[in-house]
Enzyme design. Structure first.
Site, PDB file in Angstrom:
ATOM      1  N   LYS A  42      66.688  54.649  30.826  1.00  0.00           N
ATOM      2  CA  LYS A  42      65.592  55.594  30.599  1.00  0.00           C
ATOM      3  C   LYS A  42      64.255  54.862  30.528  1.00  0.00           C
ATOM      4  O   LYS A  42      64.158  53.792  29.916  1.00  0.00           O
ATOM      5  CB  LYS A  42      65.847  56.373  29.305  1.00  0.00           C
ATOM      6  CG  LYS A  42      64.836  57.474  29.010  1.00  0.00           C
ATOM      7  CD  LYS A  42      65.204  58.193  27.724  1.00  0.00           C
ATOM      8  CE  LYS A  42      64.245  59.323  27.390  1.00  0.00           C
ATOM      9  NZ  LYS A  42      64.623  60.023  26.144  1.00  0.00           N
TER      10      LYS A  42
ATOM     11  N   SER B 279      65.044  64.754  26.218  1.00  0.00           N
ATOM     12  CA  SER B 279      64.145  64.042  27.100  1.00  0.00           C
ATOM     13  C   SER B 279      64.840  63.022  28.002  1.00  0.00           C
ATOM     14  O   SER B 279      64.182  62.408  28.842  1.00  0.00           O
ATOM     15  CB  SER B 279      63.086  63.317  26.251  1.00  0.00           C
ATOM     16  OG  SER B 279      63.673  62.321  25.412  1.00  0.00           O
TER      17      SER B 279
ATOM     18  N   SER C 149      67.645  64.480  22.401  1.00  0.00           N
ATOM     19  CA  SER C 149      67.305  64.074  23.765  1.00  0.00           C
ATOM     20  C   SER C 149      68.445  63.486  24.577  1.00  0.00           C
ATOM     21  O   SER C 149      68.340  63.375  25.801  1.00  0.00           O
ATOM     22  CB  SER C 149      66.146  63.083  23.743  1.00  0.00           C
ATOM     23  OG  SER C 149      64.964  63.715  23.317  1.00  0.00           O
TER      24      SER C 149
END
Length: 469
Positions: A80, A156, A180
């Site tokens: 990420k 996210s 997330s």
């Protein structure tokens, strides 16, 4: 995509060990999947094919010599874009971050992946600074859902979930400050665990403080346990890092749930679900009961802590945005800008009151787990909605927390919480089951997730193959 992209990391490693699968072939298959499918879903913000293939060749040589670096050698993996990865910019979806280098550091989890020989493919998408429950950013645009690219992948860590779901590498590492990891796992039909806070060290520290965790994103529980083994462990750069676990999360993974005391709360006593979500999660609780768990319908006994969570979250937003110049303000996600403004208006007393609510929640859950080994709930009350929105059109909410009521409470309490796929709606969209345990019971959470996975086949269902153009 070809069959290699549907293999789990565990299956790839078994093939490498036996000599009938190649890290180079697996990496090339993942890169081909990215080239084919990513134009539709926008999961990656950076792909480094040359370095990935070079690393795969080195891994293949080690396997041929029977000297792998570690248990993840040769596994195609993505990171990420909130986590540092050496030589790659970490832009966090924001124009506030200068892309100019150098970028000399790895985050602890990335360093451990590199040490085990994992093949790092690139960086996956995030909303700006990971601030909300969907994945779109001013800098990199919106990430679509593998099951329907017109819908959100969640956030996210939406880029990592979409990548794993579509075979763009079986492993991804994401973060979770209020859901997330679990939100996109539920929306994409993938597997994750938000570990006990501090188990996976974070550096640099998150602006959202002790709400934020890092964890694995995979297509199977076994892969999640193996990846968690690799990325856990003490790191002196994280002041709140826990000691390195003594054993492996694979130990006892298949021991089942017989005799466990499981609380099933279909709505926490205050949530309104889509009826198909309720039906799927109720059926999942029955599967656990059939596997030998003592399942009781009961609520954990706390009221919605959204206000306290948002106080802490808004404070983090104010910290991350800081005081940018007038030109920069127009380039920030409007929702993040509003959250930062609210955070800047908070007092120390507001923050401490929210912290008191958090401590009370932790106390309540600690007592609750003296009676119940695990708590199971829906991961989300809904399925994926239109891409480009922060909230679904049919659920008016002031923030993304309005449609994620099952996830953020357990960031406040810092408990381990997994999400596994538990069915599909009539529209063909995945539903997630959340399994929550007391702090430090990560192995037990994974064990229950694995028992459910073994008794069902939801996780084996792949999304439609995406194509370029």
């Amino acid at each position: 995509m070809n069959d290699l992209t549907r293999l789990t990391a565990t299956e790839l490693l078994s093939g490498y060990r036996a000599g009938n699968l190649s890290p180079v072939a697996a990496t090339q298959a993942a890169l081909d999947a990215i080239e084919t499918a990513d134009p539709e879903v926008n999961a990656f913000v950076l792909v480094d094919a040359d370095r990935a293939l070079a690393a795969a060749k080195e891994s293949e040589a080690r396997w041929r010599a029977d000297h792998p670096l570690g248990p993840g050698d040769g596994v195609p993996t993505s990171i990420k874009d909130l986590l540092y990865a050496r030589d790659w910019p970490t832009l966090r979806g924001s124009f506030l971050v200068d892309a100019a280098g150098p970028w000399p550091d790895d985050a602890p989890a990335v360093a451990r992946l590199r040490a085990t020989g994992a093949v790092l493919l690139g960086k996956t998408s995030t909303p700006e600074f990971g601030w909300k429950g969907v994945t779109d950013s001013p800098r990199h645009g919106a990430t679509g859902n593998p099951w329907d690219p017109a819908l959100t992948a969640g956030g996210s860590s939406g880029g990592g979930a979409a990548a794993v779901s579509l075979g763009m590498g079986p492993w991804s590492v994401g973060t979770d400050g209020g859901g997330s990891l679990r939100i996109p796992a539920a929306f994409t039909g993938t597997v994750t665990i938000k570990p006990t806070y501090g188990l996976v060290p974070l550096w640099p520290a998150s602006p959202f403080g002790t709400l934020s965790h890092a964890g694995p994103m995979t297509r199977s529980v076994g892969d999640a346990a193996l990846l968690l083994d690799i990325i856990t462990g003490f790191d002196p750069r994280d002041w709140s890092a826990l000691p390195t676990p003594a054993g492996s999360f694979l130990d006892g993974l298949d021991d089942g749930v017989r005799g466990l005391r499981v609380a099933f709360s279909p709505d926490l006593g205050y949530v309104r679900n889509d009826p198909e979500v309720t039906a799927a999660v109720r059926a999942a609780a029955e599967v656990l009961a059939a596997a030998g768990a003592h399942v009781e319908k009961v609520h954990p006994g706390f009221t919605d802590p959204e206000d306290a969570f948002l106080t802490l979250w808004y404070a983090g937003a104010a910290k991350v945005v800081g005081t940018p110049g007038p030109d920069a303000l127009d380039r920030i996600d409007p929702g993040l800008r509003r959250a930062a403004e609210r955070g800047a208006a908070l007092s120390a007393a507001d923050y401490l009151e929210a912290t008191a609510v958090r401590m009370d929640l932790g106390l309540r859950m600690g007592i609750f787990h003296q009676t119940y080994d695990l708590l199971v709930t829906p991961t989300l009350p809904i399925t994926a909605f239109a891409k480009g929105r922060d909230t679904p059109a049919d659920r008016p909410a002031r923030e993304w927390t309005g449609w994620t009521p099952y996830t953020y409470p357990f960031n406040l309490s810092q408990q381990p919480a997994a999400s596994v796929p538990c069915g599909f709606t009539s529209a063909g969209l995945p539903v997630g089951l959340q399994i929550v345990g007391p702090r430090h019971a990560d192995a037990l959470v994974l064990r229950a997730a694995r028992a459910y996975e073994r008794a069902t086949d939801w996780g084996a269902t792949a999304p439609p193959r995406r194509h370029d153009g």
